[in-house]
Design an enzyme around this catalytic site. Structure first.
Site, PDB file in Angstrom:
ATOM      1  N   ASP A 133      -2.238  -0.550  10.729  1.00 39.44           N
ATOM      2  CA  ASP A 133      -2.435  -0.660   9.281  1.00 39.44           C
ATOM      3  C   ASP A 133      -3.110  -1.970   8.867  1.00 39.44           C
ATOM      4  OD1 ASP A 133      -1.308   1.789   8.866  1.00 39.44           O
ATOM      5  OD2 ASP A 133       0.569   1.052   8.019  1.00 39.44           O
ATOM      6  N   LYS A 157       0.851  -1.188   0.000  1.00 40.75           N
ATOM      7  CA  LYS A 157       0.000   0.000   0.000  1.00 40.75           C
ATOM      8  C   LYS A 157       0.886   1.236   0.000  1.00 40.75           C
ATOM      9  CE  LYS A 157       0.837   1.334   4.468  1.00 40.75           C
ATOM     10  NZ  LYS A 157       1.534   2.567   4.863  1.00 40.75           N
TER      11      LYS A 157
END
Length: 286
Positions: A138, A13
């Protein structure tokens, strides 16, 4: 390696921006970010066993298996559901460690998602995301599997659809400690809140970027180099940087000329995680 092994994606990401808006009473940082999932990342393979042992067959140098987020995620799911099955797990580590592109968190999320499927735990994504938050801020975005606008400590997620872009992700060969950056007294912690509708790349920034550039000359020099070619920024707490392109070929051309002391790859931004794409294909064939 055996080509018959069933590999599952563990995507990278980018934080297209990272604003730190303050701190909560428990010391955690209040932040806003835009998580862009990519079509590149690590890969994991799982072999379910009838005994409860969790075995990571491809350990990472310098990371004891007991501390690896893959093993911790498997054991957390096992404990939460009371499952007596175990698993042998293999990892193809394609992403750099300490790069700020979510490698460990993504590994944990893929482990939760896949073992939930293979062990037939039948937990919802909401339940898995809540479990994942115990492993790291995350992890929930990778569990939910959508490019998303994030708030809170990163767990309040609003799925978004972005215009497809191509990203050159560059790793200056250094390791940045997230803990050291977030505890540094010079870290900005007062960026005003914005709404998702206000987001524009050029009007946002990464509050950690200047601090990392001050500490790591290679990060600073590489970022200056990238900015000659395209809009560029550091992701997360670094050390990875990214440049944004509208065509894959443009990104590949710049990748071919990376300065020494750096490695990188080109990836496409995706709105849905490739893990969820694979699950959907399996469900449609069952």
């Amino acid at each position: 390696m055996d080509q018959t092994i069933d590999w599952w994606p563990s995507p990278a990401k980018l934080n297209l921006f990272l604003h730190i808006n303050g701190r909560y009473p428990n010391g955690y940082h209040r932040l806003q970010s835009l998580f862009q999932l990519l079509d590149k990342g690590d890969e994991l393979a799982f072999n379910v066993t009838e005994h409860p042992d969790i075995a990571l067959l491809t350990p990472i140098d310098g990371v004891p298996n007991e501390q690896n987020l893959i093993v911790r995620a498997a054991r957390l799911l096992q404990k939460h559901t009371g499952k007596n099955q175990g698993c042998e797990i293999r990892l193809r580590k394609n992403l750099p460690m300490g790069g700020g592109i979510g490698g460990g968190s993504s590994n944990a999320a893929t482990t939760l998602i896949v073992l939930n499927y293979l062990w037939k735990c039948n937990l919802s994504l909401t339940e898995l995301a809540k479990l994942g938050l115990d492993l790291g801020a995350d992890v929930p975005v990778f569990v939910r599997g959508c490019t998303a606008f994030a708030e809170g400590v990163g767990e309040q997620l609003t799925p978004v659809n972005l215009t497809q872009q191509y990203y050159l992700v560059v790793f200056p060969e250094c390791h940045v400690s997230t803990a050291e950056i977030f505890t540094d007294p010079d870290l900005p912690r007062n960026t005003p809140l914005i709404s998702w509708q206000e987001y524009e790349f050029d009007r946002t920034h990464n509050d950690c970027q200047q601090l990392v550039c001050n500490r790591f000359e290679n990060v600073a020099n590489t970022l200056r180099w990238l900015l000659e070619y395209a809009p560029s920024r550091m992701t997360g707490t670094g050390a990875c940087l990214f440049a944004v392109f509208t065509s894959n070929q443009e990104a590949e051309n710049v990748l071919a000329n990376l300065p020494s002391g750096c490695s990188g790859f080109v990836a496409t931004g995706v709105d849905v995680s490739p893990v969820h794409d694979k699950l959907a294909r399996l469900d449609s064939n069952s």
